[in-house]
Design an enzyme around this catalytic site. Structure first.
Site, PDB file in Angstrom:
ATOM      1  N   GLY A  49      -3.118  44.359 -23.848  1.00  0.00           N
ATOM      2  CA  GLY A  49      -4.162  45.372 -23.867  1.00  0.00           C
ATOM      3  C   GLY A  49      -5.004  45.459 -22.617  1.00  0.00           C
ATOM      4  N   GLU A 104     -10.759  41.287 -20.718  1.00  0.00           N
ATOM      5  CA  GLU A 104     -10.264  41.688 -22.028  1.00  0.00           C
ATOM      6  C   GLU A 104     -10.484  43.181 -22.218  1.00  0.00           C
ATOM      7  OE1 GLU A 104      -8.323  41.564 -24.386  1.00  0.00           O
ATOM      8  OE2 GLU A 104      -8.650  39.690 -25.417  1.00  0.00           O
ATOM      9  N   ASP A 105      -9.671  43.786 -23.061  1.00  0.00           N
ATOM     10  CA  ASP A 105      -9.851  45.191 -23.380  1.00  0.00           C
ATOM     11  C   ASP A 105     -10.913  45.381 -24.448  1.00  0.00           C
ATOM     12  OD1 ASP A 105      -8.261  43.982 -25.319  1.00  0.00           O
ATOM     13  OD2 ASP A 105      -6.816  45.615 -25.449  1.00  0.00           O
ATOM     14  N   ASP A 108     -13.395  42.081 -30.808  1.00  0.00           N
ATOM     15  CA  ASP A 108     -13.542  42.536 -32.179  1.00  0.00           C
ATOM     16  C   ASP A 108     -14.261  41.441 -32.960  1.00  0.00           C
ATOM     17  OD1 ASP A 108     -13.042  43.583 -34.781  1.00  0.00           O
ATOM     18  OD2 ASP A 108     -11.208  44.523 -34.077  1.00  0.00           O
ATOM     19  N   VAL A 158      -9.636  51.635 -32.795  1.00  0.00           N
ATOM     20  CA  VAL A 158      -9.508  52.475 -31.611  1.00  0.00           C
ATOM     21  C   VAL A 158      -8.219  52.173 -30.850  1.00  0.00           C
ATOM     22  CG1 VAL A 158     -11.981  52.874 -31.309  1.00  0.00           C
ATOM     23  CG2 VAL A 158     -10.931  50.860 -30.262  1.00  0.00           C
ATOM     24  N   ASP A 164      -3.578  49.505 -28.421  1.00  0.00           N
ATOM     25  CA  ASP A 164      -2.428  50.106 -29.089  1.00  0.00           C
ATOM     26  C   ASP A 164      -2.503  49.982 -30.602  1.00  0.00           C
ATOM     27  OD1 ASP A 164       0.054  47.837 -29.936  1.00  0.00           O
ATOM     28  OD2 ASP A 164      -1.830  47.172 -29.046  1.00  0.00           O
ATOM     29  N   ARG A 170      -1.172  53.171 -25.894  1.00  0.00           N
ATOM     30  CA  ARG A 170      -1.757  52.440 -24.756  1.00  0.00           C
ATOM     31  C   ARG A 170      -2.001  53.354 -23.554  1.00  0.00           C
ATOM     32  NH1 ARG A 170      -1.564  46.903 -25.549  1.00  0.00           N
ATOM     33  NH2 ARG A 170       0.182  46.117 -26.772  1.00  0.00           N
TER      34      ARG A 170
END
Length: 185
Positions: A49, A104-105, A108, A158, A164, A170
């Protein structure tokens, strides 16, 4: 899957392409300032990600840096974290004495990043900090100190800009909420 094919799958855009570009430039400037007097900076991208974030953020950092990649998983094919972290691809770089910035993307639950940060500290890094494009404060299960945050977003599923669902979406240049009918949510 092209952008046109995705239009019915994304119910709203949370962060636009332009907002991402602007925020990554700001984050890159701050990182450059924070590390200007350091001898080392290693960006550790979390596959897959973070590929987009890592590429675009690294171009905004003006201090010398190196890059390496890790692949860890706590999701599998699910939309929710299992809480069990597995290393799928480890670093090639020895961390002893290096300043490490995990890129990091999205954060969470925080479980994966908390585990990863502790793991890298035990490898002898001089420092281990975190930069993320997105953070979901309402989804946090553990407190993770994140030095550089692009955007705080609602606790919705999201996709886009590296994020993804089942390896799709992506490539979208923005971050959007995936329609529940796509993943059965």
């Amino acid at each position: 899957m092209n952008l046109e094919d995705c239009k019915d799958d994304v119910v709203k855009i949370v962060v636009t392409e332009e907002q991402i570009k602007e925020r990554l430039a700001e984050m890159g400037a701050q990182i450059s300032e924070d590390y200007k007097d350091e001898d080392s900076l290693l960006l550790v991208g979390v596959l897959r990600g973070a590929i987009m974030v890592m590429a675009d953020l690294s171009r905004q950092i003006s201090v010398p840096l190196h890059m390496d990649w890790m692949a860890v998983s706590s999701y599998g094919a699910s939309t929710k974290t299992s809480g069990v972290v597995r290393i799928l691809k480890d670093l090639d770089t020895e961390l002893e004495g290096l300043n490490v910035l995990i890129v990091e993307d999205i954060i969470d639950s925080g479980l994966t990043l908390d585990w990863l940060q502790q793991n890298l500290v035990t490898r002898g890094a001089k420092s281990v900090k975190i930069a993320t494009l997105l953070r979901k404060p309402d989804a946090a299960k553990v407190k993770v100190d994140v030095e550089y945050v692009g955007f705080d977003i609602p606790n919705e599923f999201v996709v886009g800009y590296g994020l993804d669902y089942a390896e799709d979406y992506r490539h979208l240049p923005f971050v959007g909420v995936l329609a529940p009918h796509v993943y059965g949510g």
